[in-house]
Design a protein around this motif. Sequence first.
Motif, PDB file in Angstrom:
ATOM      1  N   SER A   2       0.836  -1.200   0.000  1.00  0.00           N
ATOM      2  CA  SER A   2       0.000   0.000   0.000  1.00  0.00           C
ATOM      3  C   SER A   2       0.872   1.251   0.000  1.00  0.00           C
ATOM      4  CB  SER A   2      -0.883  -0.003   1.240  1.00  0.00           C
ATOM      5  OG  SER A   2      -0.074   0.206   2.379  1.00  0.00           O
ATOM      6  N   ILE A   3       0.234   2.396  -0.243  1.00  0.00           N
ATOM      7  CA  ILE A   3       0.943   3.679  -0.251  1.00  0.00           C
ATOM      8  C   ILE A   3       1.603   3.930   1.103  1.00  0.00           C
ATOM      9  CG2 ILE A   3       0.547   6.185  -0.353  1.00  0.00           C
ATOM     10  CD1 ILE A   3      -1.673   5.493  -2.484  1.00  0.00           C
ATOM     11  N   SER A   4       0.865   3.661   2.171  1.00  0.00           N
ATOM     12  CA  SER A   4       1.443   3.942   3.491  1.00  0.00           C
ATOM     13  C   SER A   4       2.616   3.007   3.797  1.00  0.00           C
ATOM     14  CB  SER A   4       0.379   3.890   4.584  1.00  0.00           C
ATOM     15  OG  SER A   4      -0.300   2.677   4.525  1.00  0.00           O
ATOM     16  N   GLU A   5       2.517   1.781   3.331  1.00  0.00           N
ATOM     17  CA  GLU A   5       3.644   0.854   3.534  1.00  0.00           C
ATOM     18  C   GLU A   5       4.866   1.279   2.724  1.00  0.00           C
ATOM     19  OE1 GLU A   5       1.400  -3.401   4.516  1.00  0.00           O
ATOM     20  OE2 GLU A   5       1.533  -2.689   2.446  1.00  0.00           O
ATOM     21  N   ASN A   6       4.634   1.691   1.487  1.00  0.00           N
ATOM     22  CA  ASN A   6       5.749   2.178   0.658  1.00  0.00           C
ATOM     23  C   ASN A   6       6.448   3.357   1.329  1.00  0.00           C
ATOM     24  OD1 ASN A   6       5.212   0.339  -1.382  1.00  0.00           O
ATOM     25  ND2 ASN A   6       3.954   1.767  -2.561  1.00  0.00           N
ATOM     26  N   LEU A   7       5.629   4.291   1.811  1.00  0.00           N
ATOM     27  CA  LEU A   7       6.180   5.493   2.450  1.00  0.00           C
ATOM     28  C   LEU A   7       7.013   5.134   3.672  1.00  0.00           C
ATOM     29  CD1 LEU A   7       3.393   8.205   2.688  1.00  0.00           C
ATOM     30  CD2 LEU A   7       5.733   8.563   1.894  1.00  0.00           C
ATOM     31  N   LYS A   8       6.461   4.262   4.473  1.00  0.00           N
ATOM     32  CA  LYS A   8       7.116   3.885   5.719  1.00  0.00           C
ATOM     33  C   LYS A   8       8.472   3.241   5.425  1.00  0.00           C
ATOM     34  CE  LYS A   8       5.992   1.315   9.854  1.00  0.00           C
ATOM     35  NZ  LYS A   8       5.198   0.184  10.327  1.00  0.00           N
ATOM     36  N   ILE A  10      10.329   3.507   2.699  1.00  0.00           N
ATOM     37  CA  ILE A  10      11.305   4.455   2.120  1.00  0.00           C
ATOM     38  C   ILE A  10      11.834   5.389   3.207  1.00  0.00           C
ATOM     39  CG2 ILE A  10      11.587   6.397   0.525  1.00  0.00           C
ATOM     40  CD1 ILE A  10       9.416   4.925  -1.247  1.00  0.00           C
ATOM     41  N   LYS A  11      10.928   5.924   4.020  1.00  0.00           N
ATOM     42  CA  LYS A  11      11.343   6.890   5.049  1.00  0.00           C
ATOM     43  C   LYS A  11      12.323   6.278   6.040  1.00  0.00           C
ATOM     44  CE  LYS A  11       7.646  10.278   5.160  1.00  0.00           C
ATOM     45  NZ  LYS A  11       6.541  10.859   5.933  1.00  0.00           N
ATOM     46  N   ALA A  12      12.152   4.986   6.305  1.00  0.00           N
ATOM     47  CA  ALA A  12      13.035   4.330   7.266  1.00  0.00           C
ATOM     48  C   ALA A  12      14.489   4.326   6.785  1.00  0.00           C
ATOM     49  CB  ALA A  12      12.555   2.903   7.514  1.00  0.00           C
ATOM     50  N   THR A  13      14.682   4.472   5.476  1.00  0.00           N
ATOM     51  CA  THR A  13      16.051   4.425   4.946  1.00  0.00           C
ATOM     52  C   THR A  13      16.661   5.814   4.773  1.00  0.00           C
ATOM     53  OG1 THR A  13      15.407   4.590   2.606  1.00  0.00           O
ATOM     54  CG2 THR A  13      15.389   2.385   3.591  1.00  0.00           C
ATOM     55  N   GLY A  39       0.812  10.323   7.866  1.00  0.00           N
ATOM     56  CA  GLY A  39       1.648  11.357   8.479  1.00  0.00           C
ATOM     57  C   GLY A  39       2.464  12.183   7.502  1.00  0.00           C
ATOM     58  N   HIS A  40       2.307  11.935   6.207  1.00  0.00           N
ATOM     59  CA  HIS A  40       3.114  12.686   5.252  1.00  0.00           C
ATOM     60  C   HIS A  40       2.468  14.036   4.922  1.00  0.00           C
ATOM     61  CE1 HIS A  40       6.639  12.799   2.786  1.00  0.00           C
ATOM     62  NE2 HIS A  40       5.933  13.396   1.851  1.00  0.00           N
ATOM     63  N   ARG A  41       3.304  15.078   4.777  1.00  0.00           N
ATOM     64  CA  ARG A  41       2.770  16.429   4.559  1.00  0.00           C
ATOM     65  C   ARG A  41       3.346  17.145   3.332  1.00  0.00           C
ATOM     66  NH1 ARG A  41      -0.188  14.451   7.431  1.00  0.00           N
ATOM     67  NH2 ARG A  41      -1.053  15.157   9.417  1.00  0.00           N
ATOM     68  N   VAL A  42       4.345  16.585   2.698  1.00  0.00           N
ATOM     69  CA  VAL A  42       5.032  17.297   1.614  1.00  0.00           C
ATOM     70  C   VAL A  42       4.733  16.622   0.283  1.00  0.00           C
ATOM     71  CG1 VAL A  42       7.265  18.147   0.788  1.00  0.00           C
ATOM     72  CG2 VAL A  42       6.884  17.844   3.246  1.00  0.00           C
ATOM     73  N   PHE A  43       4.037  17.347  -0.607  1.00  0.00           N
ATOM     74  CA  PHE A  43       3.629  16.756  -1.877  1.00  0.00           C
ATOM     75  C   PHE A  43       4.079  17.622  -3.048  1.00  0.00           C
ATOM     76  CE2 PHE A  43       0.872  14.964   1.322  1.00  0.00           C
ATOM     77  CZ  PHE A  43       0.800  13.627   0.966  1.00  0.00           C
ATOM     78  N   SER A 214       7.515   5.129  -6.844  1.00  0.00           N
ATOM     79  CA  SER A 214       7.892   4.194  -5.778  1.00  0.00           C
ATOM     80  C   SER A 214       6.977   4.335  -4.556  1.00  0.00           C
ATOM     81  CB  SER A 214       9.359   4.363  -5.395  1.00  0.00           C
ATOM     82  OG  SER A 214       9.606   5.689  -5.016  1.00  0.00           O
ATOM     83  N   ILE A 215       6.216   5.421  -4.481  1.00  0.00           N
ATOM     84  CA  ILE A 215       5.241   5.582  -3.387  1.00  0.00           C
ATOM     85  C   ILE A 215       3.834   5.208  -3.860  1.00  0.00           C
ATOM     86  CG2 ILE A 215       4.109   7.228  -1.830  1.00  0.00           C
ATOM     87  CD1 ILE A 215       6.707   8.903  -1.937  1.00  0.00           C
ATOM     88  N   PHE A 216       3.427   5.811  -4.998  1.00  0.00           N
ATOM     89  CA  PHE A 216       2.032   5.687  -5.442  1.00  0.00           C
ATOM     90  C   PHE A 216       1.809   4.626  -6.520  1.00  0.00           C
ATOM     91  CE2 PHE A 216       2.435  10.172  -4.016  1.00  0.00           C
ATOM     92  CZ  PHE A 216       1.443  10.183  -3.053  1.00  0.00           C
ATOM     93  N   GLY A 217       2.887   3.999  -6.994  1.00  0.00           N
ATOM     94  CA  GLY A 217       2.760   3.057  -8.099  1.00  0.00           C
ATOM     95  C   GLY A 217       2.936   3.765  -9.431  1.00  0.00           C
ATOM     96  N   GLU A 218       2.998   2.988 -10.489  1.00  0.00           N
ATOM     97  CA  GLU A 218       3.236   3.545 -11.826  1.00  0.00           C
ATOM     98  C   GLU A 218       2.116   4.512 -12.224  1.00  0.00           C
ATOM     99  OE1 GLU A 218       5.918   3.200 -13.686  1.00  0.00           O
ATOM    100  OE2 GLU A 218       6.801   1.899 -12.149  1.00  0.00           O
TER     101      GLU A 218
END
Length: 222
Positions: A2-8, A10-13, A39-43, A214-218
């Motif tokens: 999911s989007i939230s899993e992708n974000l999490k 990536i952010k961890a790295t 929790g993401h705020r920058v788009f 890599s966050i939202f998919g192709e």
Amino acid sequence: MSISENLKKIKATLPDHVTLVAVSKTKPISDIMEAYQAGHRVFGENKIQEMVEKYEQLPRDIEWHMIGHVQRNKVKYMAPFVHVIHGVDQIKLLKEINKQAQKHNRIIQCLLQIKIAEEDSKFGMTFDNARSLITGCEVSELKNIKIVGLMGMATFTDDMDQVEQEFSRLRSTFENLKQHPASNVDLSILSMGMSGDYKLALACGSTMIRLGSSIFGERNYH
Ligand SMILES: *Cc1c(COP(=O)(O)O)cnc(C)c1O
């Protein structure tokens, strides 16, 4: 995933000093809300009209970044809210941003886009143009803009040596231009790296990465 899993993931790295711009162009409000709720705020968006429509429908604490090529006659639509404009490539555009920012009593942060790729399709200034712009007297009169960094896009290629060379060149341009601070020029942001090349960009000194697929998919279109 999911989007939230992708974000999490990536952010961890990412190191603490690196800002992640989630590039939501072409994606629906519901996708942005999923990232927001994680929790993401920058788009980031690359079309002013699309960014304005999304801004109007979404929570006000989102920081909107304009990452695409900017048409001067559309600056007025985003001037009330845009947080950072990445694609500034001429003084004429800066003057328009300044004029529109002034109407809203704001100071808009801008990045100068430097052309590092081989392709003709990528916009941007040369190093020399950027230096004369930064050190020139015209820019010092623009009280409602602040030049806070540089942005660049590498060539779209599998040749990672070439991409690394392009990022390294942008990094040294950044270090060099940092030596010319002025009242409204203070370079602290180096915006480079997309889904396919952000790890290399980080290794080359990026402080802001712009990730979409890599966050939202192709995306179906660009
Ligand atoms: C679309 C876009 C991105 C994100 O691209 P992905 O490959 O999906 O991560 C980054 N920067 C700019 C300027 C873009 O237009």
